[in-house]
Design a protein around this motif. Sequence first.
Motif, PDB file in Angstrom:
ATOM      1  N   UNK A  17       0.868  -0.841   0.018  1.00  0.00           N
ATOM      2  CA  UNK A  17      -0.069  -0.175   0.093  1.00  0.00           C
ATOM      3  C   UNK A  17       0.907   1.117   0.059  1.00  0.00           C
ATOM      4  N   UNK A  18       0.173   2.368  -0.043  1.00  0.00           N
ATOM      5  CA  UNK A  18       1.063   3.506   0.086  1.00  0.00           C
ATOM      6  C   UNK A  18       1.919   3.464   1.315  1.00  0.00           C
ATOM      7  N   UNK A  19       3.265   4.083   1.257  1.00  0.00           N
ATOM      8  CA  UNK A  19       3.956   4.150   2.462  1.00  0.00           C
ATOM      9  C   UNK A  19       3.239   4.836   3.704  1.00  0.00           C
ATOM     10  N   UNK A  20       3.304   4.107   4.836  1.00  0.00           N
ATOM     11  CA  UNK A  20       3.125   4.783   6.133  1.00  0.00           C
ATOM     12  C   UNK A  20       3.930   5.443   6.860  1.00  0.00           C
ATOM     13  N   UNK A  21       3.744   6.720   7.100  1.00  0.00           N
ATOM     14  CA  UNK A  21       4.639   7.489   7.961  1.00  0.00           C
ATOM     15  C   UNK A  21       4.369   7.335   9.379  1.00  0.00           C
ATOM     16  N   UNK A  22       5.348   6.791  10.033  1.00  0.00           N
ATOM     17  CA  UNK A  22       5.200   6.685  11.590  1.00  0.00           C
ATOM     18  C   UNK A  22       6.220   7.422  12.410  1.00  0.00           C
ATOM     19  N   UNK A  23       6.759   8.346  11.561  1.00  0.00           N
ATOM     20  CA  UNK A  23       7.960   9.343  12.243  1.00  0.00           C
ATOM     21  C   UNK A  23       7.775  10.686  12.102  1.00  0.00           C
ATOM     22  N   UNK A  24       6.753  10.993  10.969  1.00  0.00           N
ATOM     23  CA  UNK A  24       6.681  12.702  10.836  1.00  0.00           C
ATOM     24  C   UNK A  24       7.470  12.975   9.404  1.00  0.00           C
ATOM     25  N   UNK A  25       8.129  11.942   9.225  1.00  0.00           N
ATOM     26  CA  UNK A  25       9.111  12.464   8.329  1.00  0.00           C
ATOM     27  C   UNK A  25       8.572  13.197   6.858  1.00  0.00           C
ATOM     28  N   UNK A  26       7.527  12.546   6.300  1.00  0.00           N
ATOM     29  CA  UNK A  26       7.074  12.960   5.047  1.00  0.00           C
ATOM     30  C   UNK A  26       6.616  14.409   5.314  1.00  0.00           C
ATOM     31  N   UNK A  27       5.692  14.690   6.228  1.00  0.00           N
ATOM     32  CA  UNK A  27       5.050  16.070   6.320  1.00  0.00           C
ATOM     33  C   UNK A  27       6.296  17.037   6.857  1.00  0.00           C
ATOM     34  N   UNK A  35       1.157  18.846  10.440  1.00  0.00           N
ATOM     35  CA  UNK A  35       0.798  17.475  10.448  1.00  0.00           C
ATOM     36  C   UNK A  35       1.961  16.482  10.881  1.00  0.00           C
ATOM     37  N   UNK A  36       3.403  17.056  10.906  1.00  0.00           N
ATOM     38  CA  UNK A  36       4.311  16.195  11.338  1.00  0.00           C
ATOM     39  C   UNK A  36       4.029  15.968  12.831  1.00  0.00           C
ATOM     40  N   UNK A  37       3.700  17.256  13.696  1.00  0.00           N
ATOM     41  CA  UNK A  37       3.653  17.172  14.890  1.00  0.00           C
ATOM     42  C   UNK A  37       2.572  16.457  15.359  1.00  0.00           C
ATOM     43  N   UNK A  38       1.610  16.322  14.488  1.00  0.00           N
ATOM     44  CA  UNK A  38       0.241  15.245  14.924  1.00  0.00           C
ATOM     45  C   UNK A  38       0.726  13.763  14.887  1.00  0.00           C
ATOM     46  N   UNK A  39       1.502  13.528  13.818  1.00  0.00           N
ATOM     47  CA  UNK A  39       2.140  12.169  13.650  1.00  0.00           C
ATOM     48  C   UNK A  39       3.047  11.820  14.694  1.00  0.00           C
ATOM     49  N   UNK A  40       3.890  12.566  15.111  1.00  0.00           N
ATOM     50  CA  UNK A  40       4.938  12.449  15.884  1.00  0.00           C
ATOM     51  C   UNK A  40       4.242  12.273  17.457  1.00  0.00           C
ATOM     52  N   UNK A  41       3.516  13.101  17.883  1.00  0.00           N
ATOM     53  CA  UNK A  41       2.576  12.977  19.030  1.00  0.00           C
ATOM     54  C   UNK A  41       1.816  11.907  19.291  1.00  0.00           C
ATOM     55  N   UNK A  45       3.066   8.658  22.011  1.00  0.00           N
ATOM     56  CA  UNK A  45       2.164   8.099  22.985  1.00  0.00           C
ATOM     57  C   UNK A  45       2.315   6.522  23.296  1.00  0.00           C
ATOM     58  N   UNK A  46       2.683   6.073  21.835  1.00  0.00           N
ATOM     59  CA  UNK A  46       2.929   4.540  21.855  1.00  0.00           C
ATOM     60  C   UNK A  46       4.679   4.158  22.070  1.00  0.00           C
ATOM     61  N   UNK A  47       5.296   5.180  21.938  1.00  0.00           N
ATOM     62  CA  UNK A  47       6.863   4.845  22.118  1.00  0.00           C
ATOM     63  C   UNK A  47       7.600   6.230  22.783  1.00  0.00           C
ATOM     64  N   UNK A  48       7.060   6.580  23.903  1.00  0.00           N
ATOM     65  CA  UNK A  48       7.631   7.615  24.694  1.00  0.00           C
ATOM     66  C   UNK A  48       9.158   7.435  24.555  1.00  0.00           C
ATOM     67  N   UNK A  52      14.294   8.737  17.734  1.00  0.00           N
ATOM     68  CA  UNK A  52      14.024   9.224  16.379  1.00  0.00           C
ATOM     69  C   UNK A  52      12.883  10.200  16.402  1.00  0.00           C
ATOM     70  N   UNK A  53      11.763  10.038  17.090  1.00  0.00           N
ATOM     71  CA  UNK A  53      10.471  10.671  17.309  1.00  0.00           C
ATOM     72  C   UNK A  53      11.038  12.162  17.886  1.00  0.00           C
ATOM     73  N   UNK A  54      11.820  12.140  19.208  1.00  0.00           N
ATOM     74  CA  UNK A  54      12.065  13.167  19.865  1.00  0.00           C
ATOM     75  C   UNK A  54      13.062  14.117  18.962  1.00  0.00           C
ATOM     76  N   UNK A  55      13.899  13.727  18.067  1.00  0.00           N
ATOM     77  CA  UNK A  55      14.829  14.462  17.173  1.00  0.00           C
ATOM     78  C   UNK A  55      13.802  15.130  16.165  1.00  0.00           C
ATOM     79  N   UNK A  56      12.834  14.333  15.771  1.00  0.00           N
ATOM     80  CA  UNK A  56      12.173  14.806  14.692  1.00  0.00           C
ATOM     81  C   UNK A  56      10.984  15.988  15.208  1.00  0.00           C
TER      82      UNK A  56
END
Length: 117
Positions: A17-27, A35-41, A45-48, A52-56
Amino acid sequence: MIHLLVAAALAGSVGGAEPQDFSGAAPLMQGDYAAAERVIDRELRMFPGSPDLLLNLAIVYARTERADQARALYAQVLAQPDEMLDSGRATMSAHAIARRGLAAMAARATPGLAAVK
C-alpha cells in the motif's frame, strides 16, 4: 538535513500500500509542521522517549519558533543512552544528531558568531 534522513527511515509500506509515515518525516520534509507534529505526538504516546521521534519533534519545534522546547528535546535525547539510527543511507548516533541540532540552533541565534568561527 541529517535529521530528516533519520526520520525518513521510519516511513515504511504496509503490504504494498501507500507508504505509512510513523515518524512525521514526510510532512516534515514537505514543511507541513502541523501534520508532522500530529504524527509524532501520536507515535510518542506509543513509544515515549523514542530518540528518532524526539529528534523529529525537536526539528518541528525549532522551525516553528519554539526554540526552548526544541533544546529541551535535544537534551532529553542526550540524557538517554546513545542509539544508532539508520536511515537506509547512513547510520548516525542519536547523540551526534542532537548535538548537530543544538549547534545549528546556536548558529542561527548568533549569525555573526558563526561567521567568525
